[in-house]
Design a protein around this motif. Structure first.
Motif, mmCIF file in Angstrom:
data_model
loop_
_atom_site.group_PDB
_atom_site.id
_atom_site.type_symbol
_atom_site.label_atom_id
_atom_site.label_comp_id
_atom_site.label_asym_id
_atom_site.label_seq_id
_atom_site.Cartn_x
_atom_site.Cartn_y
_atom_site.Cartn_z
ATOM 1 N N VAL A 1 0.857 -1.182 0.000
ATOM 2 C CA VAL A 1 0.000 0.000 0.000
ATOM 3 C C VAL A 1 0.894 1.234 0.000
ATOM 4 C CG1 VAL A 1 -1.812 1.238 1.220
ATOM 5 C CG2 VAL A 1 -1.775 -1.259 1.267
ATOM 6 N N THR A 2 0.769 2.055 -1.039
ATOM 7 C CA THR A 2 1.629 3.244 -1.138
ATOM 8 C C THR A 2 0.951 4.492 -0.602
ATOM 9 O OG1 THR A 2 0.818 3.657 -3.380
ATOM 10 C CG2 THR A 2 2.801 2.299 -3.162
ATOM 11 N N ASP A 3 -0.373 4.573 -0.707
ATOM 12 C CA ASP A 3 -1.113 5.750 -0.238
ATOM 13 C C ASP A 3 -2.405 5.297 0.422
ATOM 14 O OD1 ASP A 3 0.224 8.272 -1.791
ATOM 15 O OD2 ASP A 3 0.235 6.469 -3.048
ATOM 16 N N TYR A 4 -2.769 6.022 1.487
ATOM 17 C CA TYR A 4 -4.025 5.733 2.174
ATOM 18 C C TYR A 4 -4.562 7.050 2.710
ATOM 19 C CZ TYR A 4 -7.392 3.004 4.934
ATOM 20 O OH TYR A 4 -8.531 2.431 5.438
ATOM 21 N N HIS A 5 -5.751 7.456 2.212
ATOM 22 C CA HIS A 5 -6.286 8.762 2.572
ATOM 23 C C HIS A 5 -7.739 8.623 3.034
ATOM 24 C CE1 HIS A 5 -2.740 10.516 0.765
ATOM 25 N NE2 HIS A 5 -3.014 9.883 -0.373
ATOM 26 N N VAL A 6 -8.048 9.254 4.149
ATOM 27 C CA VAL A 6 -9.422 9.319 4.659
ATOM 28 C C VAL A 6 -9.830 10.783 4.688
ATOM 29 C CG1 VAL A 6 -10.955 8.847 6.597
ATOM 30 C CG2 VAL A 6 -9.092 7.256 6.073
ATOM 31 N N SER A 21 -7.344 4.047 -1.191
ATOM 32 C CA SER A 21 -6.152 3.226 -0.960
ATOM 33 C C SER A 21 -5.510 2.894 -2.298
ATOM 34 C CB SER A 21 -6.542 1.933 -0.225
ATOM 35 O OG SER A 21 -5.411 1.102 -0.035
ATOM 36 N N SER A 22 -4.200 3.101 -2.396
ATOM 37 C CA SER A 22 -3.460 2.800 -3.630
ATOM 38 C C SER A 22 -2.468 1.678 -3.362
ATOM 39 C CB SER A 22 -2.716 4.047 -4.122
ATOM 40 O OG SER A 22 -3.627 5.083 -4.424
ATOM 41 N N VAL A 23 -2.430 0.729 -4.276
ATOM 42 C CA VAL A 23 -1.599 -0.463 -4.108
ATOM 43 C C VAL A 23 -0.688 -0.614 -5.316
ATOM 44 C CG1 VAL A 23 -1.637 -2.972 -3.835
ATOM 45 C CG2 VAL A 23 -3.386 -1.584 -2.739
ATOM 46 N N TRP A 24 0.567 -1.012 -5.064
ATOM 47 C CA TRP A 24 1.543 -1.239 -6.144
ATOM 48 C C TRP A 24 2.093 -2.649 -5.981
ATOM 49 C CZ3 TRP A 24 7.121 1.178 -6.161
ATOM 50 C CH2 TRP A 24 7.787 0.798 -7.333
ATOM 51 N N ASN A 25 1.933 -3.478 -7.026
ATOM 52 C CA ASN A 25 2.459 -4.841 -7.002
ATOM 53 C C ASN A 25 3.888 -4.832 -7.530
ATOM 54 O OD1 ASN A 25 2.966 -7.545 -7.016
ATOM 55 N ND2 ASN A 25 1.458 -8.070 -8.590
ATOM 56 N N GLN A 26 4.856 -4.907 -6.619
ATOM 57 C CA GLN A 26 6.266 -4.879 -7.011
ATOM 58 C C GLN A 26 6.829 -6.279 -7.232
ATOM 59 O OE1 GLN A 26 8.585 -1.901 -4.597
ATOM 60 N NE2 GLN A 26 6.710 -1.868 -3.365
ATOM 61 N N LEU A 27 5.987 -7.302 -7.087
ATOM 62 C CA LEU A 27 6.457 -8.670 -7.258
ATOM 63 C C LEU A 27 6.454 -9.064 -8.732
ATOM 64 C CD1 LEU A 27 4.541 -10.319 -4.281
ATOM 65 C CD2 LEU A 27 6.904 -9.490 -4.327
ATOM 66 N N THR A 30 1.433 -12.055 -10.509
ATOM 67 C CA THR A 30 0.150 -11.427 -10.174
ATOM 68 C C THR A 30 -0.233 -11.774 -8.736
ATOM 69 O OG1 THR A 30 -0.610 -11.510 -12.462
ATOM 70 C CG2 THR A 30 -2.312 -11.382 -10.749
ATOM 71 N N LYS A 31 -0.685 -10.777 -7.995
ATOM 72 C CA LYS A 31 -1.074 -10.988 -6.611
ATOM 73 C C LYS A 31 -2.453 -10.371 -6.357
ATOM 74 C CE LYS A 31 1.022 -12.315 -3.463
ATOM 75 N NZ LYS A 31 1.019 -13.618 -2.776
ATOM 76 N N GLU A 32 -3.132 -10.909 -5.360
ATOM 77 C CA GLU A 32 -4.428 -10.363 -4.993
ATOM 78 C C GLU A 32 -4.246 -9.193 -4.036
ATOM 79 O OE1 GLU A 32 -7.338 -12.016 -1.927
ATOM 80 O OE2 GLU A 32 -8.260 -12.714 -3.797
ATOM 81 N N ALA A 33 -4.957 -8.100 -4.306
ATOM 82 C CA ALA A 33 -4.973 -6.945 -3.413
ATOM 83 C C ALA A 33 -6.373 -6.814 -2.830
ATOM 84 C CB ALA A 33 -4.600 -5.677 -4.164
ATOM 85 N N SER A 82 1.802 -8.042 -12.220
ATOM 86 C CA SER A 82 3.130 -7.608 -11.782
ATOM 87 C C SER A 82 3.436 -6.199 -12.300
ATOM 88 C CB SER A 82 4.186 -8.585 -12.301
ATOM 89 O OG SER A 82 5.476 -8.102 -12.041
ATOM 90 N N GLY A 83 3.925 -5.346 -11.407
ATOM 91 C CA GLY A 83 4.323 -3.995 -11.776
ATOM 92 C C GLY A 83 3.179 -2.999 -11.869
ATOM 93 N N SER A 84 1.961 -3.464 -11.702
ATOM 94 C CA SER A 84 0.805 -2.579 -11.871
ATOM 95 C C SER A 84 0.442 -1.874 -10.568
ATOM 96 C CB SER A 84 -0.416 -3.374 -12.357
ATOM 97 O OG SER A 84 -0.209 -3.862 -13.656
ATOM 98 N N ARG A 85 -0.257 -0.745 -10.716
ATOM 99 C CA ARG A 85 -0.799 0.000 -9.582
ATOM 100 C C ARG A 85 -2.315 0.036 -9.722
ATOM 101 N NH1 ARG A 85 3.213 3.509 -7.117
ATOM 102 N NH2 ARG A 85 5.164 3.435 -8.278
ATOM 103 N N ILE A 86 -2.982 0.022 -8.589
ATOM 104 C CA ILE A 86 -4.433 0.077 -8.586
ATOM 105 C C ILE A 86 -4.878 0.884 -7.369
ATOM 106 C CG2 ILE A 86 -4.756 -2.075 -7.275
ATOM 107 C CD1 ILE A 86 -7.182 -2.622 -9.102
ATOM 108 N N SER A 87 -5.976 1.613 -7.520
ATOM 109 C CA SER A 87 -6.487 2.426 -6.429
ATOM 110 C C SER A 87 -7.964 2.115 -6.206
ATOM 111 C CB SER A 87 -6.325 3.919 -6.724
ATOM 112 O OG SER A 87 -4.961 4.261 -6.815
ATOM 113 N N PHE A 88 -8.356 2.111 -4.938
ATOM 114 C CA PHE A 88 -9.750 1.917 -4.541
ATOM 115 C C PHE A 88 -10.251 3.206 -3.897
ATOM 116 C CE2 PHE A 88 -7.491 -2.102 -3.981
ATOM 117 C CZ PHE A 88 -8.280 -3.009 -4.674
#
Length: 809
Positions: A1-6, A21-27, A30-33, A82-88
């Motif tokens: 988790v790179t960013d978390y804002h409320v 919440s922003s997540v970056w998969n550095q592995l 593919t991983k579940e977030a 892998s290498g992707s970023r995703i935000s919720f």
């Protein structure tokens, strides 16, 4: 988790919160977030968005909700390449209730780890002025505490700015500050308490864009004495900790009674015992002392006669009410505080009969129901409270149960007004929410919303109520503002404005109206009216984009190549609609998947999901992993389809069998109700699927499938999945003797014994119970089972339920 804002904006008690919440998969794989949020149980979700590769996906989405201590747990999981970023981003809205003289805003900070960029920003704007704003220390447990603290410090790095009508709170903890709380990152609630200035007896009335909100919370009124009847369940299920905590709470509550109050105590199991026969007594020092001694001598045993206890309470409170509960010219407010931990098991046990009897007998008394633990009949208590001028509350089984009981009593201990009627004169208002209230208690607030007719310049408001001595009547005119910025804070002098809520009065009206429609639906016994109320609530929920018990939240993927999610794709519609949420049991050669359909929720617990299986698929690779031979068996309520070297269909209402590649599938039917299918996959591997039908189903009963492993000895030790992991589990049960137990005998819930289940390092408490089973082709029958408490199931599984979801059905 790179960013978390409320981010949260509160305007006139109505809050709008967004968690990002922003997540970056550095592995390299593919991983579940997972995105998890704790929501207040009264909140409505208004938006959920997933951002990926500059695409945004806004939707109403059905996700997993688990109820826990007035909190809803929301979870969404996606696969991140892998290498992707995703935000919720999740947004929800709620009205903050006033309790014990304050509003409390609780914001969950649970990012799932240490986060480089973590912020919390809260803006509060109150037109009548802020009396105080207080930020509490981070709270990692939801248990109550009786520790008395003075000026507590806000969490480190908190900044508070405040002027008469506005406040801003900013929290930006460093990694070091986060790790000082926990090396795994924050897992706590950030709590802000505040109260408002309100000098006008009529309260604060705000009118914007054709809608109004009326906040009524008069200060400085004398407390009205009360006639309070404490009705306490002392049946066998209360033995041990629960009765000890109840006694502890009652001792404190009795000590807090005012001398002008009158009271009595009723205990009930299969028998009803009244402390002082036929009347309430004044809360003198001697009477309180004697009552405390009575409570100390309480013993828990027997069954549960709820009906008789309610009628006994009515006999005590009604003579006082009929004589105007007067003493020296002062009237008294009749209250019944009813605590139980179970269901009616003796005497009148029909819920409808109990409701009818209580409504006829209690008269003008207000009934407050306390459901102690998960086994209490909370739906019945809630309907009793709705019928009898009160409210119901859950008391959670935990070390702080006594404090929960005392806290609830404190909320209703000081009535200031009764029979409050807020009227909007000359037909100027319409679609008005509830405006007649049985009581107004010190430290609380009554809220009414509605629409104002076009062209109205002055809204005429009338108040009638009764205080300690007389009836009160007040009338007032409220100027309807023209063109005022709705939902902004510029008119309140707040620097920088207040983003986040547009048209807050309009949305507050919708929020209140939906909740009242759902309560009316719950309390109605007319099926046509229930349907009409449900449709109104559904239409309003969809119009305002609220996720409610009658609508669902769904994922909509804008592009075909969008990353997959674990939730199904469907459209927003009532929650009883079938949706895909399968469960899986996997091995190298056999896979069993189940497709869940959603079922109607039980009355008064619409927030608890109910599901049945409507399809089960069994796949087997006959030639080993990657082998050429294979078979797929698909079972539904109507047919069993066997595929593999051909296709055979066996109707479920006819006898029949088929054998393919050594797999024997046979359908057996004894009548229209009892149908089953037996699947023999190999030596010592046999499954049974039952087709459950009902001759005259209630609205809760739906035809469904039941899956059972009748012989699992042939399954390998590597078998996994929700059921598979237990096939060769090395478990042991150690009986536990509770020193407070009476001689061994089945309790009213059928508890025969208690023990501890041990599976490696996992130890969970269990109870041996008699349960009605339907796991064979026989009709339902009683069997003895070791029961794992709901709260311990996830610990036993080692994974959350959603870990067993698949996307291949």
């Amino acid at each position: 988790v790179t960013d978390y804002h409320v981010r949260c904006s509160v305007i006139s008690r109505y809050s709008h919160t967004t968690i990002q919440s922003s997540v970056w998969n550095q592995l390299a794989v593919t991983k579940e977030a997972a995105f998890e949020v704790d929501l207040p149980s009264a909140a409505f979700i208004s938006n959920f968005t997933i951002y990926h590769r500059h695409h945004s996906n806004t939707s109403l989405l059905l996700c997993l909700h688990l109820r826990e201590r007035e909190i809803e747990k929301f979870r969404m999981a996606v696969s991140v390449p892998s290498g992707s970023r995703i935000s919720f981003s999740l947004s929800y809205e709620e009205l903050l209730p006033r309790r014990l003289g304050r509003y409390e805003l609780i914001l969950g900070l649970r990012p799932g780890g240490l986060v480089t960029n973590l912020t919390l920003d809260v803006s509060i704007a109150e037109r009548t002025g802020l009396r105080f704003v207080k930020v509490l220390p981070l709270k990692s447990s939801r248990r109550l505490s009786n520790t008395v603290t003075g000026e507590t410090e806000a969490p480190a790095s908190t900044e508070i700015q405040q002027n008469p009508c506005c406040a801003r709170v900013h929290y930006n903890p460093s990694l070091q500050q986060q790790s000082s709380v926990s090396s795994k990152g924050l897992n706590a609630d950030y709590i802000i308490q505040y109260d408002v200035e309100l000098s006008d007896l009529m309260g604060d009335i705000q009118v914007f864009d054709g809608y109004f909100a009326h906040y009524f919370a008069p200060r400085g009124l004398p407390v009205v004495p009360k006639d309070v009847i404490f009705v306490i369940d002392v049946s066998g299920s209360m033995i041990g900790t629960k009765i000890k905590q109840t006694k502890q709470a009652m001792s404190t509550i009795l000590g807090d009674l005012r001398e002008g109050d009158h009271f009595n105590i009723i205990t009930f199991s299969d028998k009803v015992l009244t402390w002082k026969k036929g009347r309430t007594v004044r809360a003198t020092r001697n009477n309180v002392r004697d009552a405390k001694e009575f409570v100390k001598r309480i013993i828990a045993e027997g069954w549960t006669n709820i009906n008789a206890a309610l009628l006994s309470a009515a006999q005590l409170v009604n003579p006082s009410a009929s004589s105007s509960s007067s003493s020296g010219g002062f009237r008294r407010v009749p209250l019944v505080i009813f605590l139980t931990d179970g269901e009616a098991t003796i005497g009148v046990t029909s819920g409808d009969s109990i409701l009818s009897n209580a409504k006829s007998a209690l008269g003008s008394a207000s009934l407050f129901g306390l459901a102690f633990g998960d086994d209490a009949d909370y739906p019945l208590l809630r309907r009793l409270a709705l019928d009898n001028r009160g409210m119901a509350r859950m008391v959670y089984e935990d070390t702080d149960a006594a404090l929960q009981l005392k806290g609830f009593y404190d909320e209703v201990a000081s009535p200031l007004l009764s029979d409050i009627q807020l009227t909007y004169l000359d037909d100027q208002a319409f679609d008005v929410t509830r405006s007649l209230f049985p009581n107004y208690f010190q430290g609380s607030e009554l809220v009414v919303t509605g629409k104002v007719k076009p062209g109205v310049r002055n809204l005429k408001v009338s108040l009638t109520a009764s205080d300690s001595k007389q009836k009160v009547k007040i009338e007032n005119d409220v100027l309807v503002s023209k063109g005022e910025e709705n939902g902004t804070a510029y008119s309140m002098g707040c620097p920088g404005g207040m983003g986040g809520i547009s048209s807050f009065v309009r949305r507050l009206w919708a929020y209140f109206t939906i909740k009242e429609l759902l309560l009316a639906k719950l309390n109605s016994t007319d099926l046509v009216m229930q349907k009409l109320l449900g449709e109104k609530a559904t239409n309003l929920s969809l119009k305002f984009n609220f996720v409610t018990p009658v609508t669902s939240l769904v994922v909509v993927k804008p592009d075909a190549d969008e990353i997959p999610t674990t939730a199904s794709t469907t459209t927003a519609q009532p929650a009883t609609t079938t949706t895909t949420k399968p469960t899986t049991t996997n091995t190298t050669s056999i896979t069993v998947d189940g497709h869940l359909m959603w079922a109607p929720s039980k009355q008064d617990v619409e927030d608890r999901s109910r599901t049945y299986f409507d399809e089960i698929t069994i796949s087997a690779a006959m030639g080993g992993r990657g082998g050429l031979g294979g078979i797929v068996i698909t079972l539904s309520l109507d047919a069993v389809v066997v595929e593999g070297e051909g296709r055979d269909t066996l109707p479920t209402n006819l006898q029949g069998s088929v054998t393919r590649q050594g797999v024997a599938v046979s359908v057996d039917t004894t009548d229209d109700i009892h149908q089953s299918c037996r699947i023999e996959l190999a030596k010592d591997i046999c499954f049974l699927v039952l087709f459950h039908h009902y001759k005259q189903p209630s609205y809760l009963q739906m035809a469904h499938l039941g899956f059972y492993i009748t012989d699992g000895q042939g399954l390998s030790p590597s078998t996994q999945g929700l059921l598979g992991q237990f096939q060769h589990a090395d478990m042991s049960v150690t009986p536990v003797k509770d020193p407070s137990d009476t001689p061994p005998q089945p309790s009213k819930e059928g508890v025969l014994s208690r023990g501890v289940l041990r599976w490696g390092a996992i130890h969970v408490p269990i109870t041996l119970q008699e349960k009605t089973l339907k796991d064979t082709v026989r009709k339902r029958h009683l069997g003895r089972c070791w029961i794992v408490p709901k709260a311990q199931v996830e610990k036993l599984l080692g994974h959350p339920y959603q870990s067993y979801l698949v996307d291949n059905m």
